[in-house]
Design an enzyme around this catalytic site. Structure first.
Site, mmCIF file in Angstrom:
data_model
loop_
_atom_site.group_PDB
_atom_site.id
_atom_site.type_symbol
_atom_site.label_atom_id
_atom_site.label_comp_id
_atom_site.label_asym_id
_atom_site.label_seq_id
_atom_site.Cartn_x
_atom_site.Cartn_y
_atom_site.Cartn_z
ATOM 1 N N ASP A 95 0.569 -1.314 0.022
ATOM 2 C CA ASP A 95 -0.004 0.357 0.425
ATOM 3 C C ASP A 95 1.080 1.115 0.074
ATOM 4 O O ASP A 95 0.619 2.489 -1.107
ATOM 5 C CB ASP A 95 -1.110 -0.180 1.295
ATOM 6 C CG ASP A 95 -0.163 -0.207 2.349
ATOM 7 O OD1 ASP A 95 0.599 -0.454 2.841
ATOM 8 O OD2 ASP A 95 -0.999 0.481 3.559
ATOM 9 N N PHE A 147 -0.042 12.256 7.672
ATOM 10 C CA PHE A 147 -0.570 10.886 7.766
ATOM 11 C C PHE A 147 -2.001 10.369 7.112
ATOM 12 O O PHE A 147 -3.454 11.306 7.573
ATOM 13 C CB PHE A 147 -1.538 11.030 9.553
ATOM 14 C CG PHE A 147 -0.989 9.034 9.928
ATOM 15 C CD1 PHE A 147 -0.132 9.007 10.822
ATOM 16 C CD2 PHE A 147 -2.395 8.693 9.762
ATOM 17 C CE1 PHE A 147 -0.457 7.784 11.291
ATOM 18 C CE2 PHE A 147 -2.360 7.565 10.717
ATOM 19 C CZ PHE A 147 -0.736 6.795 10.993
HETATM 20 C C1 PRP Z 1 3.081 -0.396 6.990
HETATM 21 C C2 PRP Z 1 2.835 -0.342 4.839
HETATM 22 C C3 PRP Z 1 3.891 -0.582 5.123
HETATM 23 C C4 PRP Z 1 5.111 -0.190 5.602
HETATM 24 C C5 PRP Z 1 6.330 0.949 5.066
HETATM 25 O O1 PRP Z 1 2.687 -0.764 7.321
HETATM 26 O O2 PRP Z 1 1.653 -1.904 4.682
HETATM 27 O O3 PRP Z 1 4.367 -2.329 5.144
HETATM 28 O O4 PRP Z 1 4.504 0.857 6.721
HETATM 29 O O5 PRP Z 1 6.350 1.635 6.307
HETATM 30 P P1 PRP Z 1 7.913 1.656 5.632
HETATM 31 O O6 PRP Z 1 8.345 2.020 4.525
HETATM 32 O O7 PRP Z 1 8.394 3.067 6.967
HETATM 33 O O8 PRP Z 1 8.791 0.253 6.095
HETATM 34 P P2 PRP Z 1 2.348 -1.597 8.718
HETATM 35 O O9 PRP Z 1 3.277 -1.593 9.802
HETATM 36 O O10 PRP Z 1 1.975 0.351 9.359
HETATM 37 O O11 PRP Z 1 1.641 -2.340 9.140
HETATM 38 P P3 PRP Z 1 -0.057 -2.886 8.130
HETATM 39 O O12 PRP Z 1 0.012 -2.643 6.764
HETATM 40 O O13 PRP Z 1 -0.920 -4.277 8.547
HETATM 41 O O14 PRP Z 1 -0.592 -1.481 8.534
#
Ligand code: PRP
Length: 171
Positions: A95, A147
């Site tokens: 995402d 956000f």
């Molecule tokens: C979010 C998103 C990515 C990551 C991106 O996941 O889906 O996997 O953060 O962030 P980064 O580039 O700083 O690593 P999250 O940890 O919020 O988990 P989720 O998808 O289960 O909500």
């Protein structure tokens, strides 16, 4: 909440992304998408519906050790893919790419599984937040550092079900 991207804008862009993905691979070869849970579920669902029947899919789940420690780059696998990636054209479906740490981890571990090729598709990218250089082959929208929630993205596990993307109000 302020709408950043409408349902229509998202759907139009996904159709374009699916078309460019389809063009980039020889028509007789399969494309194996690996969706990253949980945030990537809705993008994955719409992307595959815009693709041809040659697409197959699998899911992986990772967790960072809490947002606050994220800059350490510690990412843990919660659920691995079910099927082998060997010899396949793999596309990681996310995402959002923010710091890039999650994606770097995923690309490294999946590349080690011997895919024929590996690329990444992200609906959203926040380049101003990047702490590591990471290649994203298909980007839906480049956004500012706000956000955002909806369309898979949560705040405290809520708002994932919105069909559009909104900016969470300042608290
Ligand atoms: C979010 C998103 C990515 C990551 C991106 O996941 O889906 O996997 O953060 O962030 P980064 O580039 O700083 O690593 P999250 O940890 O919020 O988990 P989720 O998808 O289960 O909500």
């Amino acid at each position: 909440m302020e709408t950043l991207l409408t349902t229509e804008q998202i759907q139009t862009r996904i159709v374009e992304m699916a078309a460019s993905i389809e063009q980039d691979y020889p028509p007789e070869e399969g494309i194996h998408l690996v969706g990253v849970l949980k945030g990537g579920f809705m993008f994955m669902a719409d992307l595959v519906r815009a693709m041809s029947p040659r697409v197959t899919m699998d899911f992986i789940a990772v967790s960072s050790y809490g947002k606050r420690t994220k800059s350490t780059g510690e990412v843990r696998m919660v659920k691995d893919v079910d099927a082998s990636l060997e010899g396949r054209h793999v596309i990681i479906v996310e995402d959002i790419v923010d710091t890039g740490l999650t994606l770097t981890y995923l690309q490294d571990i999946l590349r080690a599984r011997g895919p024929k090729s590996i690329k990444t598709a992200c609906l959203l990218s926040k380049p101003s937040r990047r702490v590591v250089n990471v290649t994203v082959d298909y980007v839906g929208f480049t956004i500012e550092d706000r956000f955002v929630v909806g369309y898979g993205l949560d705040y405290a596990e809520k708002y994932r079900n919105l069909s559009h993307i909104a900016v969470l109000d300042e608290e």
